[in-house]
Scaffold this active site. Structure first.
Site, PDB file in Angstrom:
ATOM      1  N   GLY A  10     102.292  67.208  14.019  1.00 47.64           N
ATOM      2  CA  GLY A  10     101.550  66.706  12.664  1.00 47.64           C
ATOM      3  C   GLY A  10     101.412  67.730  11.922  1.00 47.64           C
ATOM      4  O   GLY A  10     100.314  67.921  11.113  1.00 47.64           O
ATOM      5  N   ALA A  11     102.194  68.613  11.452  1.00 49.55           N
ATOM      6  CA  ALA A  11     101.865  69.783  10.659  1.00 49.55           C
ATOM      7  C   ALA A  11     101.584  69.537   9.194  1.00 49.55           C
ATOM      8  O   ALA A  11     101.045  70.542   8.259  1.00 49.55           O
ATOM      9  CB  ALA A  11     102.816  70.881  10.915  1.00 49.55           C
ATOM     10  N   GLY A  12     102.015  68.288   8.739  1.00 47.21           N
ATOM     11  CA  GLY A  12     101.723  68.173   7.141  1.00 47.21           C
ATOM     12  C   GLY A  12     100.419  67.257   7.137  1.00 47.21           C
ATOM     13  O   GLY A  12     100.103  67.130   5.858  1.00 47.21           O
ATOM     14  N   THR A 101      93.235  64.579  18.741  1.00 46.57           N
ATOM     15  CA  THR A 101      93.290  63.181  18.317  1.00 46.57           C
ATOM     16  C   THR A 101      92.512  62.253  18.893  1.00 46.57           C
ATOM     17  O   THR A 101      92.081  62.306  20.038  1.00 46.57           O
ATOM     18  CB  THR A 101      94.795  62.682  18.978  1.00 46.57           C
ATOM     19  OG1 THR A 101      95.878  63.652  18.605  1.00 46.57           O
ATOM     20  CG2 THR A 101      95.147  61.125  18.548  1.00 46.57           C
ATOM     21  N   THR A 102      92.125  61.585  17.860  1.00 48.69           N
ATOM     22  CA  THR A 102      91.128  60.380  18.405  1.00 48.69           C
ATOM     23  C   THR A 102      91.735  58.794  18.135  1.00 48.69           C
ATOM     24  O   THR A 102      92.522  58.841  17.720  1.00 48.69           O
ATOM     25  CB  THR A 102      89.601  60.599  17.731  1.00 48.69           C
ATOM     26  OG1 THR A 102      89.987  60.555  16.219  1.00 48.69           O
ATOM     27  CG2 THR A 102      88.960  62.033  17.783  1.00 48.69           C
ATOM     28  N   ASN A 126      85.977  66.617  19.755  1.00 47.44           N
ATOM     29  CA  ASN A 126      85.493  67.462  18.614  1.00 47.44           C
ATOM     30  C   ASN A 126      85.700  68.990  19.327  1.00 47.44           C
ATOM     31  O   ASN A 126      85.283  69.132  20.211  1.00 47.44           O
ATOM     32  CB  ASN A 126      84.012  67.284  18.355  1.00 47.44           C
ATOM     33  CG  ASN A 126      83.814  67.989  17.085  1.00 47.44           C
ATOM     34  OD1 ASN A 126      83.662  69.127  16.897  1.00 47.44           O
ATOM     35  ND2 ASN A 126      83.320  67.457  15.873  1.00 47.44           N
ATOM     36  N   MET A 127      86.313  69.670  18.526  1.00 45.35           N
ATOM     37  CA  MET A 127      86.539  71.174  18.960  1.00 45.35           C
ATOM     38  C   MET A 127      85.611  72.386  18.600  1.00 45.35           C
ATOM     39  O   MET A 127      85.800  73.337  18.710  1.00 45.35           O
ATOM     40  CB  MET A 127      87.862  71.588  18.682  1.00 45.35           C
ATOM     41  CG  MET A 127      89.337  70.631  18.935  1.00 45.35           C
ATOM     42  SD  MET A 127      89.587  71.129  20.778  1.00 45.35           S
ATOM     43  CE  MET A 127      90.891  69.798  21.079  1.00 45.35           C
ATOM     44  N   HIS A 157      82.369  60.065   7.838  1.00 48.81           N
ATOM     45  CA  HIS A 157      83.550  60.763   7.634  1.00 48.81           C
ATOM     46  C   HIS A 157      83.992  60.400   6.263  1.00 48.81           C
ATOM     47  O   HIS A 157      83.717  59.254   5.749  1.00 48.81           O
ATOM     48  CB  HIS A 157      84.581  60.576   8.752  1.00 48.81           C
ATOM     49  CG  HIS A 157      84.062  61.292   9.965  1.00 48.81           C
ATOM     50  ND1 HIS A 157      83.287  60.608  10.979  1.00 48.81           N
ATOM     51  CD2 HIS A 157      84.656  62.552  10.511  1.00 48.81           C
ATOM     52  CE1 HIS A 157      83.300  61.408  11.990  1.00 48.81           C
ATOM     53  NE2 HIS A 157      83.922  62.676  11.587  1.00 48.81           N
ATOM     54  N   LYS A 161      89.566  58.633   6.910  1.00 47.78           N
ATOM     55  CA  LYS A 161      89.798  58.486   8.360  1.00 47.78           C
ATOM     56  C   LYS A 161      90.028  57.157   8.884  1.00 47.78           C
ATOM     57  O   LYS A 161      89.336  55.871   8.322  1.00 47.78           O
ATOM     58  CB  LYS A 161      88.384  58.899   9.021  1.00 47.78           C
ATOM     59  CG  LYS A 161      88.352  58.913  10.539  1.00 47.78           C
ATOM     60  CD  LYS A 161      87.028  59.573  10.873  1.00 47.78           C
ATOM     61  CE  LYS A 161      86.879  59.672  12.599  1.00 47.78           C
ATOM     62  NZ  LYS A 161      88.048  60.398  13.064  1.00 47.78           N
ATOM     63  N   THR A 168      83.980  62.089  18.188  1.00 38.42           N
ATOM     64  CA  THR A 168      82.665  62.659  18.319  1.00 38.42           C
ATOM     65  C   THR A 168      81.499  61.639  18.645  1.00 38.42           C
ATOM     66  O   THR A 168      80.673  61.933  19.417  1.00 38.42           O
ATOM     67  CB  THR A 168      82.403  63.562  17.004  1.00 38.42           C
ATOM     68  OG1 THR A 168      83.491  64.331  16.777  1.00 38.42           O
ATOM     69  CG2 THR A 168      81.345  64.559  17.380  1.00 38.42           C
TER      70      THR A 168
HETATM   71  N1  NDP Z   1      89.125  66.768  17.665  1.00 38.34           N
HETATM   72  C1  NDP Z   1      88.652  67.172  16.707  1.00 38.34           C
HETATM   73  O1  NDP Z   1      87.823  68.302  16.464  1.00 38.34           O
HETATM   74  C2  NDP Z   1      89.031  66.809  15.267  1.00 38.34           C
HETATM   75  C3  NDP Z   1      89.948  65.453  15.468  1.00 38.34           C
HETATM   76  N2  NDP Z   1      90.533  64.833  14.279  1.00 38.34           N
HETATM   77  C4  NDP Z   1      91.470  64.029  14.701  1.00 38.34           C
HETATM   78  O2  NDP Z   1      92.861  64.278  14.459  1.00 38.34           O
HETATM   79  C5  NDP Z   1      93.606  63.367  14.169  1.00 38.34           C
HETATM   80  C6  NDP Z   1      94.063  63.615  12.806  1.00 38.34           C
HETATM   81  O3  NDP Z   1      93.345  63.629  11.809  1.00 38.34           O
HETATM   82  P1  NDP Z   1      93.714  64.136  10.279  1.00 38.34           P
HETATM   83  O4  NDP Z   1      94.712  65.481  10.073  1.00 38.34           O
HETATM   84  O5  NDP Z   1      92.761  64.083   9.439  1.00 38.34           O
HETATM   85  O6  NDP Z   1      94.924  63.158   9.799  1.00 38.34           O
HETATM   86  P2  NDP Z   1      96.298  63.051   9.006  1.00 38.34           P
HETATM   87  O7  NDP Z   1      96.617  61.642   8.905  1.00 38.34           O
HETATM   88  O8  NDP Z   1      96.104  63.784   7.916  1.00 38.34           O
HETATM   89  O9  NDP Z   1      97.165  63.764   9.934  1.00 38.34           O
HETATM   90  C7  NDP Z   1      97.862  63.387  10.820  1.00 38.34           C
HETATM   91  C8  NDP Z   1      99.336  64.005  11.122  1.00 38.34           C
HETATM   92  O10 NDP Z   1      99.990  63.434  12.290  1.00 38.34           O
HETATM   93  C9  NDP Z   1     101.442  62.957  11.800  1.00 38.34           C
HETATM   94  N3  NDP Z   1     101.884  62.061  12.611  1.00 38.34           N
HETATM   95  C10 NDP Z   1     101.622  60.992  13.090  1.00 38.34           C
HETATM   96  N4  NDP Z   1     102.651  60.414  14.162  1.00 38.34           N
HETATM   97  C11 NDP Z   1     103.227  61.594  14.180  1.00 38.34           C
HETATM   98  C12 NDP Z   1     104.617  61.814  15.118  1.00 38.34           C
HETATM   99  N5  NDP Z   1     105.096  60.767  15.997  1.00 38.34           N
HETATM  100  N6  NDP Z   1     105.215  62.909  15.184  1.00 38.34           N
HETATM  101  C13 NDP Z   1     104.716  63.882  14.375  1.00 38.34           C
HETATM  102  N7  NDP Z   1     103.774  63.847  13.426  1.00 38.34           N
HETATM  103  C14 NDP Z   1     103.186  62.554  13.406  1.00 38.34           C
HETATM  104  C15 NDP Z   1     100.975  62.215  10.490  1.00 38.34           C
HETATM  105  O11 NDP Z   1     102.114  61.825   9.635  1.00 38.34           O
HETATM  106  P3  NDP Z   1     102.105  60.453   8.797  1.00 38.34           P
HETATM  107  O12 NDP Z   1     100.820  60.748   7.783  1.00 38.34           O
HETATM  108  O13 NDP Z   1     103.408  60.889   7.882  1.00 38.34           O
HETATM  109  O14 NDP Z   1     102.096  59.431   9.451  1.00 38.34           O
HETATM  110  C16 NDP Z   1     100.032  63.361   9.775  1.00 38.34           C
HETATM  111  O15 NDP Z   1     100.838  64.230   9.104  1.00 38.34           O
HETATM  112  C17 NDP Z   1      92.633  61.931  13.925  1.00 38.34           C
HETATM  113  O16 NDP Z   1      92.771  61.293  15.155  1.00 38.34           O
HETATM  114  C18 NDP Z   1      91.197  62.618  13.480  1.00 38.34           C
HETATM  115  O17 NDP Z   1      90.418  62.011  14.128  1.00 38.34           O
HETATM  116  C19 NDP Z   1      90.358  65.614  13.015  1.00 38.34           C
HETATM  117  C20 NDP Z   1      89.470  66.696  12.963  1.00 38.34           C
HETATM  118  C21 NDP Z   1      88.688  67.224  14.087  1.00 38.34           C
HETATM  119  O1  LIG Z   2      89.079  62.330  11.147  1.00 36.31           O
HETATM  120  C1  LIG Z   2      88.163  63.354  11.257  1.00 36.31           C
HETATM  121  O2  LIG Z   2      88.142  63.967  10.040  1.00 36.31           O
HETATM  122  C2  LIG Z   2      87.390  63.908  12.222  1.00 36.31           C
HETATM  123  N1  LIG Z   2      87.661  63.377  13.494  1.00 36.31           N
HETATM  124  C3  LIG Z   2      87.040  63.756  14.579  1.00 36.31           C
HETATM  125  C4  LIG Z   2      86.207  62.651  15.268  1.00 36.31           C
HETATM  126  O3  LIG Z   2      86.859  61.389  15.048  1.00 36.31           O
HETATM  127  O4  LIG Z   2      85.064  62.900  15.657  1.00 36.31           O
HETATM  128  C5  LIG Z   2      86.215  64.954  14.440  1.00 36.31           C
HETATM  129  C6  LIG Z   2      85.721  65.248  13.257  1.00 36.31           C
HETATM  130  O5  LIG Z   2      84.367  64.609  13.289  1.00 36.31           O
HETATM  131  C7  LIG Z   2      86.705  64.893  12.023  1.00 36.31           C
END
Ligand code: NDP
Ligand SMILES: O=C(O)C1=N[C@H](C(=O)O)C[C@H](O)C1
Length: 270
Positions: A10-12, A101-102, A126-127, A157, A161, A168
């Site tokens: 999910g690097a993008g 992932t959530t 939440n990390m 948020h 989202k 969290t």
């Molecule tokens: N635990 C924690 O501390 C935190 C958790 N999160 C969670 O992290 C997740 C991502 O959040 P966020 O970065 O804001 O969301 P984004 O939508 O910006 O990022 C998710 C990325 O994953 C990609 N993706 C989806 N499916 C695939 C696949 N099969 N292979 C490779 N890449 C894939 C998406 O691509 P595309 O957009 O093209 O579909 C997108 O680039 C959420 O569930 C969020 O709640 C977020 C922050 C903190």
């Molecule tokens: O999607 C987010 O941005 C976040 N997701 C995580 C969550 O679902 O709790 C962690 C953080 O709050 C940011």
């Protein structure tokens, strides 16, 4: 051990870019792979350029298999369906899988337990250190106060989202339920609308706000007759989560295969 080899899936994405930045700045690890889904605009780009941290000579690919075969750890903040697929690959490769992932539905994450027989999985909604410390405080507060104190979890948020309540909020709700000695699934009220009737004693309520660019804010309210305790965490930068994920990967590298949480990584298990 030399430098740990780390890949970001999910690097993008918003977190994907933050994770690439965190790996680039961390000592003891280097970025060796970056994966996005087929069709993504990020494919073929340099992961460092994409993340705004300068060229890292790692090209974003949609072919996860060779990336997993040549890495020690994968940082995965994507979506549940994708994470389940990555968990199978991480188990086959017997590597570290850090999952942020959530948005999991009930029971959907169960296959991760099987994957954890071979992989070292660290999963948390939440990390950050602050939220995991907050969870310990919530557990203590809920244990100390009886059900005359109503527990509500409020979160806000950014507008992008896609899941609610946040991971969290659910983690904090679990902590409150553990403190009370009850099962969260049996006592949670996740939505209120219309004539709901009076609040059920002992329930744990959730409320969700979405808007603007809010990184993540959570408050657990314990409301008693004549007083209210509010425990709040405000995240001000996504790097907080990304650095936590990098720390989790380094920690997990020395562990046996198994399923761990950030409370294990941070030594916060009570
Ligand atoms: N635990 C924690 O501390 C935190 C958790 N999160 C969670 O992290 C997740 C991502 O959040 P966020 O970065 O804001 O969301 P984004 O939508 O910006 O990022 C998710 C990325 O994953 C990609 N993706 C989806 N499916 C695939 C696949 N099969 N292979 C490779 N890449 C894939 C998406 O691509 P595309 O957009 O093209 O579909 C997108 O680039 C959420 O569930 C969020 O709640 C977020 C922050 C903190
Ligand atoms: O999607 C987010 O941005 C976040 N997701 C995580 C969550 O679902 O709790 C962690 C953080 O709050 C940011």
């Amino acid at each position: 051990m030399g430098e740990m080899r780390v890949a970001v899936v999910g690097a993008g994405g918003r977190m994907g870019k933050a994770l690439v930045g965190a790996v680039a700045e961390a000592s003891g690890m280097r970025l060796t792979g970056a994966v996005e889904r087929p069709g993504s605009d990020a494919l073929g780009k340099d992961a460092g350029d994409l993340a705004g941290v300068g060229k890292l000579d790692v090209t974003v690919t949609d072919d996860a298999l060779p990336v997993f075969a040549a890495t020690d750890a994968v940082l995965d903040f994507t979506a549940p369906k994708a994470t389940l697929e990555f968990a199978e690959l991480a188990a086959q490769a017997r590597i570290v899988h850090v999952i942020g992932t959530t948005g999991w539905s009930e029971g959907e994450d169960e296959p991760l337990l099987a994957a954890a027989r071979h992989a070292r999985i660290v999963k948390s909604g939440n990390m950050s250190l602050g939220v995991n410390l907050l969870a310990s405080l919530v557990r203590k507060a809920a244990a100390a106060l009886d059900s005359d104190y109503d527990i509500e979890v409020l979160e806000m948020h950014h507008r992008h989202k896609v899941d609610a309540p946040s991971g969290t909020a659910l983690l904090l709700g679990e902590a409150a339920a553990e403190g009370r000695g009850i099962d969260l699934a049996q006592h949670s009220v996740r939505v209120r609308d219309g004539i709901t009737g009076e609040r059920e004693t002992g329930s744990i309520g959730f409320a969700t706000l979405r808007g603007g660019g809010v990184i993540g804010e959570h408050t657990v309210i314990l409301a008693g007759g004549g007083e209210r305790i509010e425990l709040t965490h405000r995240a001000e930068d996504r790097q907080l989560f990304a650095r936590g994920a990098a720390r989790a990967a380094l920690w997990a590298f020395d562990q046996k295969p198994g399923f761990y949480t950030m409370a294990d990584v941070l030594g916060l298990r009570d």
